[in-house]
Every structure is written in C-alpha cells, then in structure tokens.
Scaffold this motif. Structure first.
Motif, PDB file in Angstrom:
ATOM      1  N   SER A  63       0.241   5.223  14.934  1.00 53.77           N
ATOM      2  CA  SER A  63      -0.630   6.396  14.976  1.00 53.77           C
ATOM      3  C   SER A  63      -1.835   6.120  15.851  1.00 53.77           C
ATOM      4  N   THR A  64      -2.669   7.140  16.001  1.00 56.83           N
ATOM      5  CA  THR A  64      -3.955   6.988  16.668  1.00 56.83           C
ATOM      6  C   THR A  64      -5.062   7.400  15.704  1.00 56.83           C
ATOM      7  N   ASP A  65      -6.273   6.930  16.002  1.00 52.67           N
ATOM      8  CA  ASP A  65      -7.414   7.313  15.177  1.00 52.67           C
ATOM      9  C   ASP A  65      -7.657   8.820  15.313  1.00 52.67           C
ATOM     10  N   PRO A  66      -7.940   9.504  14.222  1.00 50.00           N
ATOM     11  CA  PRO A  66      -8.152  10.964  14.271  1.00 50.00           C
ATOM     12  C   PRO A  66      -9.552  11.350  14.726  1.00 50.00           C
ATOM     13  N   PHE A  67     -10.215  10.472  15.482  1.00 50.02           N
ATOM     14  CA  PHE A  67     -11.615  10.623  15.854  1.00 50.02           C
ATOM     15  C   PHE A  67     -12.508  10.524  14.632  1.00 50.02           C
ATOM     16  N   GLN A  68     -12.032   9.775  13.659  1.00 52.03           N
ATOM     17  CA  GLN A  68     -12.842   9.504  12.478  1.00 52.03           C
ATOM     18  C   GLN A  68     -13.829   8.383  12.775  1.00 52.03           C
ATOM     19  N   ASN A  69     -13.329   7.335  13.438  1.00 51.48           N
ATOM     20  CA  ASN A  69     -14.173   6.217  13.832  1.00 51.48           C
ATOM     21  C   ASN A  69     -14.020   5.844  15.300  1.00 51.48           C
ATOM     22  N   ALA A  70     -13.123   6.507  15.995  1.00 47.97           N
ATOM     23  CA  ALA A  70     -12.918   6.224  17.415  1.00 47.97           C
ATOM     24  C   ALA A  70     -12.184   7.394  18.042  1.00 47.97           C
ATOM     25  N   PRO A  71     -12.379   7.623  19.348  1.00 46.75           N
ATOM     26  CA  PRO A  71     -11.551   8.614  20.037  1.00 46.75           C
ATOM     27  C   PRO A  71     -10.098   8.167  20.010  1.00 46.75           C
ATOM     28  N   PRO A  72      -9.156   9.087  19.950  1.00 49.37           N
ATOM     29  CA  PRO A  72      -7.751   8.692  19.881  1.00 49.37           C
ATOM     30  C   PRO A  72      -7.308   7.776  21.018  1.00 49.37           C
ATOM     31  N   ARG A  73      -7.850   7.986  22.206  1.00 46.60           N
ATOM     32  CA  ARG A  73      -7.409   7.189  23.351  1.00 46.60           C
ATOM     33  C   ARG A  73      -7.813   5.722  23.234  1.00 46.60           C
ATOM     34  N   VAL A  74      -8.798   5.418  22.426  1.00 45.56           N
ATOM     35  CA  VAL A  74      -9.204   4.018  22.260  1.00 45.56           C
ATOM     36  C   VAL A  74      -8.983   3.560  20.821  1.00 45.56           C
ATOM     37  N   GLY A  75      -8.113   4.242  20.113  1.00 47.45           N
ATOM     38  CA  GLY A  75      -7.804   3.864  18.739  1.00 47.45           C
ATOM     39  C   GLY A  75      -6.324   4.012  18.464  1.00 47.45           C
ATOM     40  N   ILE A  76      -5.495   3.238  19.167  1.00 51.12           N
ATOM     41  CA  ILE A  76      -4.041   3.275  18.985  1.00 51.12           C
ATOM     42  C   ILE A  76      -3.646   2.095  18.100  1.00 51.12           C
ATOM     43  N   THR A  91       0.858  -1.186   0.000  1.00 47.45           N
ATOM     44  CA  THR A  91       0.000   0.000   0.000  1.00 47.45           C
ATOM     45  C   THR A  91       0.896   1.238   0.000  1.00 47.45           C
ATOM     46  N   ILE A  92       0.308   2.392  -0.290  1.00 47.83           N
ATOM     47  CA  ILE A  92       1.123   3.603  -0.380  1.00 47.83           C
ATOM     48  C   ILE A  92       1.626   4.043   0.990  1.00 47.83           C
ATOM     49  N   LYS A  93       1.047   3.530   2.072  1.00 43.40           N
ATOM     50  CA  LYS A  93       1.521   3.885   3.413  1.00 43.40           C
ATOM     51  C   LYS A  93       3.004   3.574   3.566  1.00 43.40           C
ATOM     52  N   ASP A  94       3.403   2.395   3.116  1.00 45.74           N
ATOM     53  CA  ASP A  94       4.808   2.013   3.239  1.00 45.74           C
ATOM     54  C   ASP A  94       5.698   2.824   2.296  1.00 45.74           C
ATOM     55  N   ALA A  95       5.221   3.118   1.101  1.00 47.19           N
ATOM     56  CA  ALA A  95       6.019   3.897   0.156  1.00 47.19           C
ATOM     57  C   ALA A  95       6.291   5.299   0.698  1.00 47.19           C
ATOM     58  N   LEU A  96       5.315   5.888   1.375  1.00 48.29           N
ATOM     59  CA  LEU A  96       5.452   7.261   1.851  1.00 48.29           C
ATOM     60  C   LEU A  96       6.367   7.388   3.059  1.00 48.29           C
ATOM     61  N   GLU A  97       6.804   6.268   3.631  1.00 46.09           N
ATOM     62  CA  GLU A  97       7.793   6.346   4.702  1.00 46.09           C
ATOM     63  C   GLU A  97       9.122   6.892   4.189  1.00 46.09           C
ATOM     64  N   ASN A  98       9.310   6.905   2.881  1.00 38.75           N
ATOM     65  CA  ASN A  98      10.556   7.395   2.296  1.00 38.75           C
ATOM     66  C   ASN A  98      10.557   8.901   2.072  1.00 38.75           C
ATOM     67  N   VAL A  99       9.500   9.599   2.476  1.00 42.08           N
ATOM     68  CA  VAL A  99       9.382  11.041   2.261  1.00 42.08           C
ATOM     69  C   VAL A  99       9.303  11.745   3.601  1.00 42.08           C
ATOM     70  N   SER A 100      10.001  12.854   3.734  1.00 41.59           N
ATOM     71  CA  SER A 100      10.036  13.586   4.995  1.00 41.59           C
ATOM     72  C   SER A 100       8.675  14.192   5.335  1.00 41.59           C
ATOM     73  N   SER A 101       8.426  14.322   6.636  1.00 33.78           N
ATOM     74  CA  SER A 101       7.246  15.027   7.180  1.00 33.78           C
ATOM     75  C   SER A 101       5.926  14.367   6.822  1.00 33.78           C
ATOM     76  N   ILE A 102       5.925  13.069   6.518  1.00 31.72           N
ATOM     77  CA  ILE A 102       4.670  12.365   6.262  1.00 31.72           C
ATOM     78  C   ILE A 102       4.506  11.264   7.288  1.00 31.72           C
ATOM     79  N   ARG A 103       3.324  11.237   7.919  1.00 33.74           N
ATOM     80  CA  ARG A 103       2.999  10.209   8.899  1.00 33.74           C
ATOM     81  C   ARG A 103       1.658   9.580   8.535  1.00 33.74           C
ATOM     82  N   PRO A 104       1.514   8.262   8.680  1.00 31.28           N
ATOM     83  CA  PRO A 104       0.199   7.649   8.440  1.00 31.28           C
ATOM     84  C   PRO A 104      -0.738   7.951   9.590  1.00 31.28           C
ATOM     85  N   GLN A 105      -2.022   8.063   9.315  1.00 30.35           N
ATOM     86  CA  GLN A 105      -3.020   8.172  10.375  1.00 30.35           C
ATOM     87  C   GLN A 105      -4.250   7.379   9.955  1.00 30.35           C
TER      88      GLN A 105
END
Length: 822
Positions: free
Chosen positions: A793-806, A170-184
């Motif tokens: 990462s944590t969930d961005p409160f898209q489907n869960a609060p961050p504290r319960v989406g690690i 997936t593109i998540k792994d490819a983007l690890e090669n670029v600065s200032s990008i984090r998956p969420q």
C-alpha cells in the motif's frame, strides 16, 4: 459455556436411515480410523446422523481405537469409547450425551425416536479447541443472535483457528482472508484498512470504537487476545454510529470460561523474530460464578527493512461475575506497549516505485526509538428479564499515545523535484520531523433486545442508544517541508549516520507554519431501532434506523492553549435507515438484498479554516448465501453499488500539510465471493475473490474519473488445509497452502503512479502430539514462499504523501512454533 456441544452430525443420512440404524438396531458399515476421540466422535456423527453433547474437557487427550465393519449404532459407539472411562446416554431426539461414570440406557425406540436434525460443528464457537474455519453467527451484523444465513447483509468471520494456522500477529494478516479489504498503513503501523474502496481508520472492539481521533489513528491491533475478527460489509452506521460506508471491522476478544484451559506458545523465525503467547482461563470459585482469563504476548523482532524493529508486549486480563442465572458482569483490561522505529517507506520515480531494493530505508540508524502505547478498559453488563428479553450495557475507555521522530523526505508533496539532476537524479533532500499524538475515547451503549409474536408473526427487536466522546491532542516539531543542509542522501548508494545534534535541534525547531498544535474533539449521540421479522420460516425482513446528533471541532494554534481557544464547534444531525429482505427457499440457500445509508460528521477543516459538511454514504446490495455439507461450508456471493459524498482527502494545493478538502463524490461497485469451512472432515478452506471498480465521480480539482487509491480491480485469496485423521502412522499431521493475490493499484487519487500486481504463496505444516490430556503442537510456516517482490500500500497522506510513502511486502519469511495446551 461449560458444555461443548458436539453437534457433529456433519453428513446426515436420510431420516429413514437414521431411524433404521438407531431405533431398530440394524447394522451398517462404519469406517473410522484410530484417532483422537473428538475426531472419532465427529466421524461417527457424520456416518450415523446423531448429535453428541459433551464437555470438551471430557475427551481431551483421549484416543479412540476406531471402528471398522458392520455394527449397530450402539455397538459402534461402545467400541469407539472402549478404554475411555466414558459412558453414554441416549436422550429424547437424535442426541447422545457423554459423561464420566454414567450408566447408559438401553437403545430403544422409546428413548430415541426418529428425528430429523441439522448437523453443526462439534465445538462451541468460543472453544479454544475449535478447528473449524466457518462461523454461523456474528455479533457485528445485528447485535442479536440471528444466524448469518437469515441476515440480509454480507458478513464474514475470521475465527481463531485460521489465525493459529496462518500464525498471524496483527489483524492485517487475518483480514487478507476477507474479500474487498486492503491494508493501508501509515508509518508502517497496521492500523487502518480499505473496505469496498473506502478507507476506514476506525476499528471496533466488542462493538465499541477502539481507537481515537486525529493523526496516527492509534496503536497496532495484536491478535493474541482475539477470538475472531468480524467484518460487516457496507454502511453500518445504523447500529454503530460514525463509521466509513465501506464496512465495519469488529474485534471479538477472548472471554473468561468456566472450564480450565491453558496454553503457551513460543515462535521464532527470520529477522531475529521471537514471540511468546499465553492464554489461561478457568473458574475462580467452586460454583463457577466467578471466572477469569489472562492472555497476552511478547514480541521482539528486527525487519527486512533496514533499521526497523519492534519490541511489543500485550497483556489482557479479564474477569466475569455471574451474579445469577439472569445477570452477568465482565471487566476487561487491555494494555499494549511497543518500542519501534517508524517506517517511512519507499518512493515513486515516474509512474512506478523506485527501482531500489525493498529492504532499503532512508531513515537513519541514529533515529531515536519511537514509542506507541494503548490501554483499553472495558465493561459489560447483561441481564435477562426472561427467555425473550435482554438488556445489555457496554462501556469502553481507550487511551492511545504515540511519539516518534525520524528523518524524512524534505518536501511535503513530492520527492522528485528534490532529486538532483546534476547527480543523475541520485540524491534527494531530507529533514527531521517529530510528532506526538495523545488520544482519549469514551464510548458506551445500552441495548434492549426482545423476541415476541404479533398477529402470528415472529419479531426480534432491538432498541438502543449510544454515546461517544473523543479528544485528540497532536503536536509536531521540526521542518516538514524545507530541506536541512547536510542531510542529502544518495538513493542508490546511501551513507548513514546522522549526527545526534540534528535531532536535538529538530525538537526545538518550530514548524514551518508556526502552528504546531492541533486539538480534535468529538461528541456523538445516537438512538437506533431495528426489527427482524420472520414470515413462514423462510422470509426475513430487516428494518431499522438511527438518528445522530454530532458536535465536532478542530482547533489549531502555536500552543495547546491557543489551539483550544481556536477550537470551532460544528453541529450536525441526520437519520440513517436500513432495510433488507432475505428469502430462504431451502435451509442451505438464501437470497437477499438491502439498501442502507450512513452519516459521518467530518472533523476537519479546509485550508481557509471552514468546516466540512458531513459525509453521506448509500449502498444497494444483493446476494446469495449457501451452507453446504450440513453447514460445514458457508459461502456468500454479493453485488454492491456504494456511493459516498463529501469524501475527505488531503488538500495538495495548500501549504498546510494537514489541510483537507472534500473531493465531491466517489463510487465503488463490485462483486464479492467469500467461502469458509470444510469440504470433508479432513479438508478445510477459506477463500475470497473481489472485483472492485472504485472511482471519483464528482470533483472540483480535476480528479473526476480517477480510480481511488490502493484499490485493485481484481484481488483474492485461497487457503487450503489438510488434516490427516484416517491413516494411523500420520494421524495428527496437518499441512496447508495459501495464495494471496491483487492486481495493480493506483498509488494516489491523482493517479500519478501505480503499484504492480502480485501473487504471494504461503505454506505451513504442523504435527499434534497427545501427551496424556495435553496437546503439543509443532508448526512451521513460510510466508512468500517464492520470494516475490511486491508492494502492499501507500500512505494515505496521514503522515506522508503517497509518492514518498510506499510500503513493500516482506520477502520469503520462515517461522517455527511450539504450543502446549493443557
């Protein structure tokens, strides 16, 4: 393109040297080991300063005996080509054309004058055999063919070669090669990213929006049909419309070629991982006016996370019709379907992730199978009026559907208040929640580009318009807040096996608030212009602007009809300028700066039902770009200061879990370093480092001064690959090592807990066998070689609060693969 330009002058001599060797027939020392012919030609170009032009099919599967000793250029080339059936033709300029059964002209001063040339890659960018890690141009920056070195913005490209070596799916792994990008991620799906501190839920595909609106934001982005991934840093609204100010991620898909290429690959690995990839392309008609491509993948795997799995298929047929030398039309279909199990992640206790195994899941093995699918229909038409003026029309229709049901933490805001103190905080309450998201997006643009001279000044001009219409339907059932008796679970000794009747009851249970239907709509019109001015071949001025007209709406009700009736309509418009200046004192170095803004209408409402003002982004950036070793290694060093107003986030004070609030203003500033390319003809590198200071600077609920969630202060990666070319017993062997690291990050905007920093070590080894004109590549990859525990990462409160989406990262994972190319 049918020609693969082997412009492989990788380490050019001085012009006088090239003249002495090529024109006068002087001998010089050559040292080129026996190896595949394309590598031998690349080495000869590096040692002599010439450029080779040939079709990649011409040299495929052919070995060269090499050459070592004192020879003239012509004699050295003759020895390299011995037994290949290939002859050469010296053309005007410092170039040599290779062809089958042709007669070479004698080497004379008349046929080959001394010319100073710039060394380039031995492959076209789109050539599937291209092993290079760097690219000199990217379509995402200016929508033109302007080189990256002449463009005053920060641009990074992850080519297919990197994805092949790292075995990304997936593109998540490819983007690890670029600065200032984090998956969420959300629900464990790789569908959104943080760029320069700000979350970006929209990914572009060939320059157009590829995922829809609303909850979920779309399906996974599989890498099987990608030629490269481009990242344009900073606000990109001037050319692309609604986009977050951190930057733009653009996926460039594989295109039909007019020369045949076929490959099939089988991967297998830990957690019952099986994946088959294929790629086939070539001409359909004898005159090559009609060509096709069919790529795709099938993947089936379990997970290091309990009860999670994935069963995914991707198919990507496409066709290109060249109506004439000036007109070309393409049609592309991409279809992805996957059955999977949502991942609710882990949770925090106190200010750290809970001290439980990362494999532990609090969903249930009896959870119904979840479904995610998407279809992209793309169309592209281009017409060249002449050598300088071109018209291009693109269209993309995207249909995304997701349905999932799972057991989840009972409270919508935090898990800790549901831990039972009488059991030593071992048990917490759960409920069952189901949701369905159905999104449609239609987008198109029309671009006119032209090159001309005015009063002795070179201009490259772009004028364009675009339109986007998106509709998202979302509905949910079950309790998202109240506990369901009987679903409590011991976090240290979980017992699984929920009665299926609980799921049936959840599907017939209305939501806690009663309003469980959401309807999203966007209509977006934009007109933009851009001019790239070049002065004295050293100064490049980029200027442009965009005007947007946007109409947005979000309706909520207890049925689809009531949500539609309640749909408000808000209209916004705004102007987004961009200016940049680049000075290139030498061909290998550029100094640049830019200022740009962005405009993004907010399609959301507050807890009171009010709409939210548009988000406004602004960036100042300055940097240095270099190209060392005759364009083999590209680097970008950048400093930026980026602000965003009316930043949306979930309203934690509202009983409605989907209510939003504008937290005011946030600022991100930092330093980035990116590099990609080759240090020598055997050592390739891609790496980055980022220092990021991202904070909330203005807020009305006590968050001022807090760090933005999931953004490490320090992060980076380094991937090195060594290809053995000059030691005959080991020729064809490659191996590599990669380090991916990030400092500690705040898990939420309230800064109530942190994710610890980590460093992950990856490695690979491969061997390439020549089987006639075919290649067989065996490869072994290990991810997280030292088996470190880390959290992505944590969930961005898209489907869960961050504290319960690690979401934790995978432990040590091994993968083997076999690929046949022919």
């Amino acid at each position: 393109m049918s020609l693969c330009f082997s412009l492989a002058a990788l380490a050019l001599p001085l012009p006088s040297q090239a003249d002495s060797t090529a024109v006068n027939g002087e001998t010089r020392a050559f040292s080129i080991a026996p190896q595949p012919l394309y590598g031998a030609l690349s080495a000869l170009a590096e040692q002599s300063g010439v450029q080779f032009v040939y079709n990649s099919e011409l040299v495929k599967g052919i070995d060269s005996p090499g050459v070592s000793g004192l020879y003239s250029l012509e004699a050295a080339l003759t020895r390299l080509l011995k037994g290949s059936g290939i002859s050469y033709q010296f053309n005007n300029g410092n170039t040599v054309k290779l062809e089958k059964n042709a007669v070479a002209e004698p080497l004379t001063a008349t046929t080959m004058p001394a010319v100073t040339v710039t060394g380039k890659s031995g492959y076209a960018d789109s050539d599937p055999y291209n092993p290079d890690y760097n690219r000199t141009s990217a379509s995402a920056a200016t929508k033109t063919d302007a080189p990256i070195m002449e463009t005053p913005v920060s641009i990074q490209v992850v080519p297919r070669a990197v994805m092949n070596d790292q075995k990304t799916t997936t593109i998540k792994d490819a983007l690890e090669n670029v600065s200032s990008i984090r998956p969420q991620s959300s629900l464990g799906l790789s569908n959104a990213y943080i760029v320069r501190g700000f979350r970006n839920g929209r990914v572009y595909r060939n320059g157009l929006v590829a995922n829809g609106l609303g909850i979920g934001e779309g399906a996974q982005f599989d890498s099987a049909n990608l030629e490269r991934v481009e990242v344009l840093k900073g606000p990109a609204a001037v050319l692309f419309g609604r986009i977050e100010p951190g930057g733009l991620i653009n996926l460039v898909t594989k295109k039909p070629r007019d020369e045949a290429y076929y490959s099939v690959e089988q991967r297998f690995g830990a957690y019952d991982f099986y994946r088959t990839e294929w790629d086939a392309t070539g001409p359909i008609t004898g005159d090559k006016s009609l060509s096709y491509r069919f790529s795709g993948a099938y993947q089936n795997n379990k997970s290091f996370r309990d009860f999670n799995f994935n069963d995914r298929v991707l198919v990507n047929p496409s066709m290109t019709w060249r109506l004439s030398d000036a007109t070309e039309m393409s049609l592309e279909v991409e279809a992805l379907h996957e059955n999977y199990q949502v991942d609710r992640g882990l949770f925090a206790i106190g200010n750290r992730p809970a001290p439980i195994p990362v494999s532990r899941s609090f969903i249930d093995p009896n959870d119904p199978v979840d479904t995610n699918s998407k279809v992209n229909l793309g169309f592209n038409l281009s017409h060249a009026f002449n050598d300088n003026w071109n018209l291009r029309n693109r269209f993309l229709a995207s249909f995304i559907y997701d349905k999932n049901i799972s057991v989840k933490p009972a409270n919508g805001f935090t898990v800790e208040q549901f831990l039972d103190p009488s059991t030593g905080n071992r048990r917490y309450a759960r409920n069952i929640f189901s949701q369905t998201s159905d999104n449609e997006t239609y987008t198109t643009n029309l671009d006119l580009t032209g090159k001309f001279k005015l009063l002795g000044v070179n201009h490259q001009t772009l004028i364009g318009v675009d339109y986007l219409r998106a509709v998202g339907n979302y509905q949910f059932y079950g309790n998202y807040q109240d506990p369901v008796p009987g679903l409590e679970i011991d976090i240290y000794n979980p017992q699984y096996g929920i009665d299926p009747s609980y799921y049936a009851d959840a599907l017939t249970t209305p939501s806690d608030g009663g309003a469980n239907h959401y309807l999203f709509r966007d209509d977006w019109y934009g007109a933009y212009f851009q001019d790239h001015i070049t002065l004295w071949d050293k100064v490049h001025i980029l200027g442009g602007g965009r005007y947007d007209w946007a109409r947005t709406g979000l309706g909520i009700g207890n049925s689809a009809s009531t949500a539609d009736a309640a749909l408000p309509s808000r209209r916004d418009e705004g102007f987004s300028p961009r200016v940049g200046l680049l000075y290139q004192p030498w061909t290998w170095a550029s100094i640049y700066g830019n200022w740009t803004t962005s405009f993004g209408a907010n399609n959301d409402i507050t807890t009171s039902g009010a709409t939210i003002n548009p988000e406004i982004g602004e960036q100042f950036e300055a940097g240095v770009k270099t190209e060392f070793f005759d364009q083999r290694l590209s680097t970008t060093l950048a400093y930026y200061h980026l602000t965003k107003e009316n930043l949306m986030t979930r309203d934690f004070n509202s009983p409605d879990p989907f209510a939003s609030a504008a937290i005011g203003k946030a600022r991100s500033q930092g330093i980035e370093l990116d590099m990609a390319g080759r240090l020598t003809d055997e050592i390739s590198i891609i790496g980055n480092y980022a220092f990021t200071d991202a904070r909330i600077t203005k807020d009305f609920s006590g968050l001022q001064g807090h760090r933005l969630n999931n953004v490490p202060e320090h992060s980076g990666s380094l991937w090195l690959k060594y290809d053995i070319h000059h030691y005959e017993p080991l020729n064809g062997l490659s191996f590599g090592l990669g380090l991916f690291a990030a400092g500690q990050r705040q898990g939420d905007n309230d800064n109530t807990f942190v994710l610890p920093g980590y460093a992950r070590l990856d490695a690979f080894a491969s061997y390439t066998y020549q089987l006639g004109k075919s290649r067989l590549i065996t490869q072994f990859n290990v991810r997280n070689l030292l088996d470190k525990t880390y959290y992505e990462s944590t969930d961005p409160f898209q489907n869960a609060p961050p504290r319960v989406g690690i979401y934790p990262g995978a432990p040590l994972t091994a993968m083997g693969s076999v690929r046949l190319e022919f």
